[in-house]
Design an enzyme around this catalytic site. Structure first.
Site, PDB file in Angstrom:
ATOM      1  N   GLY A 255       0.810  -1.217   0.000  1.00  0.00           N
ATOM      2  CA  GLY A 255       0.000   0.000   0.000  1.00  0.00           C
ATOM      3  C   GLY A 255       0.837   1.257   0.000  1.00  0.00           C
ATOM      4  N   ASP A 256       1.964   1.236   0.723  1.00  0.00           N
ATOM      5  CA  ASP A 256       2.854   2.391   0.764  1.00  0.00           C
ATOM      6  C   ASP A 256       3.529   2.618  -0.589  1.00  0.00           C
ATOM      7  OD1 ASP A 256       2.518   2.882   3.641  1.00  0.00           O
ATOM      8  OD2 ASP A 256       3.534   0.972   3.855  1.00  0.00           O
ATOM      9  N   ARG A 257       3.983   1.519  -1.208  1.00  0.00           N
ATOM     10  CA  ARG A 257       4.595   1.631  -2.530  1.00  0.00           C
ATOM     11  C   ARG A 257       3.587   2.152  -3.548  1.00  0.00           C
ATOM     12  NH1 ARG A 257       9.165   2.496  -5.147  1.00  0.00           N
ATOM     13  NH2 ARG A 257       7.814   4.318  -5.230  1.00  0.00           N
TER      14      ARG A 257
END
Length: 493
Positions: A255-257
């Site tokens: 999700g962060d990427r």
């Protein structure tokens, strides 16, 4: 590109080791620690990834003054770090892994924290950004009214990507795109009092549409782990975005990427559907390369020992569609594995648990005349992970292995009895003499068998090793066997 990341910091700690035996005190693995790694998580991971991509990154967050904060500051050296007052301890997630398999996680200081201050420099970093990523991990930074006001103003002129959290604040009006995963979308919709979504297929687009209207955002991108994502815009139909096929041990950091890549593409002027497609591909590539645990850590953050690098399971990020728990419709249909072209429920359960970062445990056998030894072995196996799938020999398979008078109990009844145990999540019946074909589809992280021999002596050990799995044995319970029970019953009869 000048990118400002606004959000909550976490400290991720990985304790890596090996385990080849169970504790004599309880049916739990004994982990021989090889090394300890510390790195920035939450908004810190988003900022780290964007900086590695070559962007000029400023991180607007809150940092405490404890030991955890010192590790975070070292891990985030090289970027501009603007912080509010330290109002709470550093939230720390400590994960214990056997090789690449997660065993347990300890959370410290992860409860919602008081809203931190907003300094003039923090406000200026938002006002001067070319693109903004909000990484909300429910720790209070996005509740600050000054920060929300600055983000609302920024959303009118630049791309703002908001990665929400069920414990966080509502996205400000007008952001370019909000990126919940499917489980978060359902939780957030329920919390907002919106009509619940049940259909796991069309329901994804429905949940996105309802949240789009509720948040007044320009778009919502609902991610579904290995199944890709669904893009819902204010105008036009929903768009399915497939994820590239890749081998993923667990989805930590996906999700962060995705959020960081999406913001960067939008900042470059890429249209939203194309930017979303590229971001999904970037997230898949990131995971195939090892995910968050593959990132280098700051000097001094690794304690001596051969740290076994493997992926981390962060439960707040990218759980797979329909996060599976015990008996989540698994095992409701018993199938002869070798005779059915469709994938059995147990295989689907394994995929769902793996997609959300869980550990898949499997065991196998005839389980004819279920006895206390079976129950102890199954309970010990289930304690090692997030689901237990039993590979059960069919009646024909049992007859070939045990003789024409076995099984005593039919396949359907054996499966029903196993599913009645709280420690069993699914049963997959196979018609072959060995469970190898069954295991190829389930691909468990750990294969458990009872016995008094070494795990590497199990015939399935070589097969498990091909996908990074391992074999574990649990204590053998003498004087408890199906044959002994059958003989006793014969005397009674």
């Amino acid at each position: 590109m000048k990118v400002t990341v606004v959000g909550d910091l976490l400290l991720d700690v990985d304790i890596n080791g090996t385990a080849t035996r169970l504790s004599p005190d309880a049916p739990v693995p004994v982990v021989d620690v090889g090394g300890v790694r510390r790195r920035a998580g939450g908004a810190g991971l988003v900022a780290t990834l964007l900086m590695r991509d070559g962007h000029d990154v400023t991180l607007v967050t809150a940092v405490s003054d404890d030991d955890g904060a010192a590790h975070l500051r070292r891990a985030l050296s090289g970027m501009e770090l603007l912080t509010g007052a330290p109002l709470a301890p550093t939230p720390t997630k400590t994960r214990v892994r056997i090789g690449s398999h997660p065993v347990v996680r300890f959370d410290e200081g992860c409860a919602p924290a008081p809203t931190p201050d907003c300094t003039g420099d923090m406000r200026a970093a938002i006002d001067s950004a070319e693109v903004i990523v909000v990484a909300d991990y429910g720790r209070g930074i996005t509740f600050n009214e000054d920060i929300r006001d600055a983000l609302t103003t920024a959303a009118r002129r630049i791309p703002v990507v908001w990665d929400p959290h069920p414990s966080g604040s509502q996205p400000v009006s007008g952001v370019s795109v909000v990126t919940p995963n499917l489980a978060e979308a359902r939780t957030l919709a329920k919390a907002a009092g919106l009509e619940p979504v049940v259909d796991p297929g069309a329901g994804t687009a429905q949940a996105g549409t309802r949240l789009l209207e509720h948040w007044n955002s320009r778009a919502v991108l609902v991610t579904k782990g290995e199944a890709g994502a669904v893009l819902v815009e204010a105008t036009g139909p929903a768009t399915d975005i497939p994820a590239p096929r890749t081998s993923v041990a667990d989805p930590c950091g996906a999700g962060d990427r995705l959020a960081g890549s999406l913001a960067a593409y939008l900042g470059l002027g890429v249209a939203l559907p194309e930017a979303a497609s590229r971001a999904v591909a970037d997230a898949s590539a990131f995971l195939s390369e090892g995910g968050a645990a593959s990132l280098a850590v700051d000097a001094g953050a690794v304690e001596p020992g051969p740290a076994a690098a493997g992926p981390d399971p962060a439960d707040a990020v990218e759980p797979g569609p329909g996060a599976a728990g015990p008996h989540a419709d698994a095992g409701a249909v018993v199938e002869l594995f070798g005779n059915q072209p469709s994938r059995p429920d147990g295989v689907q359960l394994a995929a769902e648990v793996r997609a959300q970062g869980g550990t898949v445990i499997a065991t196998g056998g005839c389980f004819d005349l279920l006895h206390a030894g079976h129950a102890r072995t199954l309970a010990a196996a289930r304690a090692m992970g997030d689901c237990l799938i039993v590979c059960l020999n069919s009646d024909q398979s049992v007859r070939r292995l045990k003789g024409p008078h076995r099984p005593i109990v039919s396949m359907e009844d054996r499966a029903e009895l196993l599913l009645a145990l709280s420690c069993v999540d699914a049963v997959v019946v196979f018609d072959e003499d060995t469970p190898e074909d069954c295991l190829e589809f389930i691909r468990p992280d750990i294969w458990v068998k009872g016995g008094d021999y070494q795990p590497d002596e199990l015939p399935e050990a070589r097969l498990l090793a091909t996908w990074g799995g391992q074999c574990v044995t649990v204590p053998f319970h003498p004087a408890r066997s199906t044959s002994g029970l059958a003989e006793a019953l014969a005397k009674v009869g």
